[in-house]
Write a protein that holds these residues in place. Structure first.
Motif, short mmCIF file in Angstrom:
data_model
loop_
_atom_site.label_atom_id
_atom_site.label_comp_id
_atom_site.label_asym_id
_atom_site.label_seq_id
_atom_site.Cartn_x
_atom_site.Cartn_y
_atom_site.Cartn_z
N PHE A 135 0.80 -1.23 0.00
CA PHE A 135 0.00 0.00 0.00
C PHE A 135 0.84 1.28 0.00
CE2 PHE A 135 -3.11 -2.72 2.69
CZ PHE A 135 -3.53 -3.40 1.55
N ALA A 136 2.17 1.16 -0.02
CA ALA A 136 2.99 2.37 -0.04
C ALA A 136 2.88 3.08 -1.38
CB ALA A 136 4.45 2.03 0.27
N GLY A 137 2.71 2.31 -2.45
CA GLY A 137 2.47 2.89 -3.77
C GLY A 137 3.64 3.66 -4.34
N MET A 138 4.86 3.30 -3.98
CA MET A 138 6.03 4.05 -4.45
C MET A 138 6.22 3.95 -5.97
SD MET A 138 7.35 5.41 -1.71
CE MET A 138 9.06 5.81 -2.02
N MET A 139 5.79 2.83 -6.57
CA MET A 139 5.92 2.65 -8.02
C MET A 139 4.56 2.69 -8.71
SD MET A 139 8.93 2.33 -9.54
CE MET A 139 8.88 1.13 -10.89
N ALA A 140 3.55 3.16 -8.03
CA ALA A 140 2.21 3.18 -8.62
C ALA A 140 2.13 4.22 -9.73
CB ALA A 140 1.17 3.50 -7.55
N PRO A 141 1.61 3.86 -10.90
CA PRO A 141 1.45 4.84 -11.98
C PRO A 141 0.31 5.79 -11.66
CG PRO A 141 0.49 2.75 -12.62
CD PRO A 141 1.16 2.52 -11.30
N PRO A 142 0.26 6.96 -12.27
CA PRO A 142 -0.85 7.88 -12.01
C PRO A 142 -2.16 7.33 -12.54
CG PRO A 142 0.49 8.66 -13.84
CD PRO A 142 1.22 7.50 -13.24
N VAL A 143 -3.23 7.66 -11.88
CA VAL A 143 -4.57 7.29 -12.34
C VAL A 143 -5.16 8.49 -13.06
CG1 VAL A 143 -6.87 6.56 -11.64
CG2 VAL A 143 -4.86 5.70 -10.42
N LEU A 144 -5.49 8.30 -14.34
CA LEU A 144 -5.97 9.40 -15.18
C LEU A 144 -7.40 9.12 -15.62
CD1 LEU A 144 -2.81 9.76 -17.46
CD2 LEU A 144 -3.30 11.00 -15.34
N GLU A 145 -8.13 10.18 -15.90
CA GLU A 145 -9.44 10.03 -16.51
C GLU A 145 -9.63 11.13 -17.56
OE1 GLU A 145 -12.36 12.57 -13.53
OE2 GLU A 145 -12.38 10.39 -13.44
N ILE A 146 -10.39 10.78 -18.57
CA ILE A 146 -10.64 11.74 -19.65
C ILE A 146 -12.06 12.27 -19.49
CG2 ILE A 146 -10.80 12.07 -22.14
CD1 ILE A 146 -8.80 9.81 -22.48
N HIS A 147 -12.17 13.59 -19.41
CA HIS A 147 -13.47 14.22 -19.25
C HIS A 147 -13.53 15.43 -20.19
CE1 HIS A 147 -17.20 15.43 -17.39
NE2 HIS A 147 -16.70 16.64 -17.11
N GLU A 148 -14.50 15.38 -21.09
CA GLU A 148 -14.67 16.46 -22.08
C GLU A 148 -13.37 16.71 -22.84
OE1 GLU A 148 -16.16 19.85 -20.02
OE2 GLU A 148 -18.16 18.97 -19.72
N ASN A 149 -12.78 15.60 -23.32
CA ASN A 149 -11.55 15.62 -24.12
C ASN A 149 -10.36 16.22 -23.37
OD1 ASN A 149 -12.80 14.48 -26.41
ND2 ASN A 149 -13.56 16.49 -27.06
N VAL B 38 -7.61 15.47 -20.17
CA VAL B 38 -7.07 14.45 -19.28
C VAL B 38 -6.90 15.04 -17.88
CG1 VAL B 38 -5.14 12.89 -18.82
CG2 VAL B 38 -5.85 13.31 -21.17
N HIS B 39 -7.48 14.39 -16.90
CA HIS B 39 -7.39 14.85 -15.52
C HIS B 39 -6.69 13.79 -14.68
CE1 HIS B 39 -10.23 18.17 -16.26
NE2 HIS B 39 -10.88 17.30 -17.04
N THR B 40 -5.85 14.23 -13.78
CA THR B 40 -5.15 13.32 -12.88
C THR B 40 -6.00 13.07 -11.64
OG1 THR B 40 -3.00 14.16 -13.63
CG2 THR B 40 -3.05 12.95 -11.54
#
Length: 387
Positions: A59-73, A75-77
């Motif tokens: 659960f430390a998430g040191m190598m976790a990639p960013p979670v992105l979402e696309i909204h109205e064309n 890209v939001h982190t």
């Protein structure tokens, strides 16, 4: 209240820890022990081992990639990702290893190689371990050609080159390959001497070598320029590593960029070593590392290293059949590019037989030739299997 307590307990690492995490944390501790207590390549193994430790903390998430979402064309982190994920891009994009080569070039004196060009043959001979192991990895049926090429480069005993090649051909094996490469580099004084003694007689180990000629400043300045041009024209994919290595050496030898030389061989290489080591270690997560392939990589890596060491010694013995003044075959083992440890091992073994024997500078010739040879070998493999 009870739900809050349960939620807190489920958020702790203790709740998510697995047997695989425990094994990897134990491996990290062993590597730290070897680096700190035994002194095995501490500048490399300490950050690598700590990277292994960090990536296997649940659960430390040191190598976790960013979670992105696309909204109205757009890209939001949603979640930014872990620190080591971003630093790892320097490995993934092939940035850190060439910068390490820049620092190595600034610290390396190519004078012994220039004074004794025959050393190039010994440096080339030590690369046999790379290609023989590549064939063995293919024959095992466990690896693709790209994976086998990345494993074979361990035989060059050059960690940055192994990382550079595997990041391009087999990034999923990067952690296992890097740990194997740096571990075997650290164990040069343990692995090489038995092979060297097995392949040479007491008389051969006692051969004295004459002092090397003085190399002029003009030669030292021209060498990195000529090598960059020639090697890059023959093997273009090797230009990145060779170019940075020779640029660093030109900083050292030209005498007019002292600040750049100092930065390259001190601050820059130290910073990159931290980033490279920690992020390479962080690729060794339990799910990536604890596989049959990893054990095979560790076995093939030590075979590659042994073959490289033996090849240099054997070729030196063969060359003595044709040389008017024989060379001490112990310097052939320094053809692997673990600079300057392999050269020091040649010196130590030589002085065990003859206390007045000074082989260090002679061994530095094939040693630095091995650095060039491993970079060229990586370029050849990249051109063959890089797609």
């Amino acid at each position: 209240m009870l739900n809050a307590i349960l939620h807190f307990l489920e958020s702790t690492g203790f709740y998510g820890i697995t047997f695989g995490h425990v094994i990897m944390i134990a491996i990290a501790c062993v590597l730290l022990f070897l680096a700190i207590v035994k002194g095995f390549e501490p500048l490399l193994l300490v950050p690598i081992a700590f990277g292994v430790l960090l990536t296997n903390l649940p659960f430390a998430g040191m190598m976790a990639p960013p979670v992105l979402e696309i909204h109205e064309n757009m890209v939001h982190t949603v979640e930014p990702g872990g620190l080591l994920y971003y630093l790892f891009q320097g490995d993934h994009l092939g940035i850190f290893p060439p910068l390490i080569f820049l620092g190595v070039g600034a610290m390396t004196d190519f004078g012994p190689l220039i004074a004794n060009p025959k050393s190039l043959i010994l440096g080339a001979a030590a690369q046999f371990g790379i290609f023989i192991t590549f064939i063995g990895a293919i024959a095992s049926g466990l690896f693709t050609a790209q994976e086998a090429a990345s494993i074979g480069i361990i035989g060059g005993a050059d960690g940055p080159t192994a990382i550079f090649l595997s990041s391009k051909l087999a990034p999923h094996l990067l952690g296992a390959i890097a740990i194997a490469a740096y571990s075997y580099m650290a164990m040069v004084p343990i692995i090489q001497p038995p092979i060297m003694k097995l392949l040479t007689t007491k008389k051969e180990r006692a051969i004295h070598m004459t002092q090397l000629r003085d190399v002029s400043k003009k030669e030292k300045i021209l060498f990195p320029i000529i090598v960059t041009i020639v090697v890059s024209l023959i093997v273009p994919p090797a230009a990145t590593l060779i170019g940075m290595l020779m640029l660093g050496n030109l900083f050292r030898e030209c005498g007019v960029v002292g600040r750049l030389e100092d930065t390259s061989k001190n601050a820059l290489i130290n910073i990159i070593t931290i980033f490279l080591g920690v992020t390479v270690g962080a690729t060794a997560s339990a799910e990536n590392f604890l596989r049959v392939q990893t054990l095979a990589i560790l076995c093939l890596g030590v075979i590659a290293f042994g073959i490289g060491t033996a090849s240099g010694v054997i070729i030196a013995k063969v060359m003595n059949k044709f040389l008017r003044v024989p060379m001490n075959p112990l310097i052939g083992s320094a053809g692997v590019s673990a600079v300057p440890m392999a050269a020091r091992v040649s010196q130590v073994i030589g002085q065990q037989e003859e206390p007045g024997n000074f082989l260090l500078m002679h061994a530095m010739g094939p040693n630095v030739a091995g650095v060039i040879g491993s970079a060229v070998s990586a370029g050849v493999l990249l051109s063959l299997f890089g797609g």
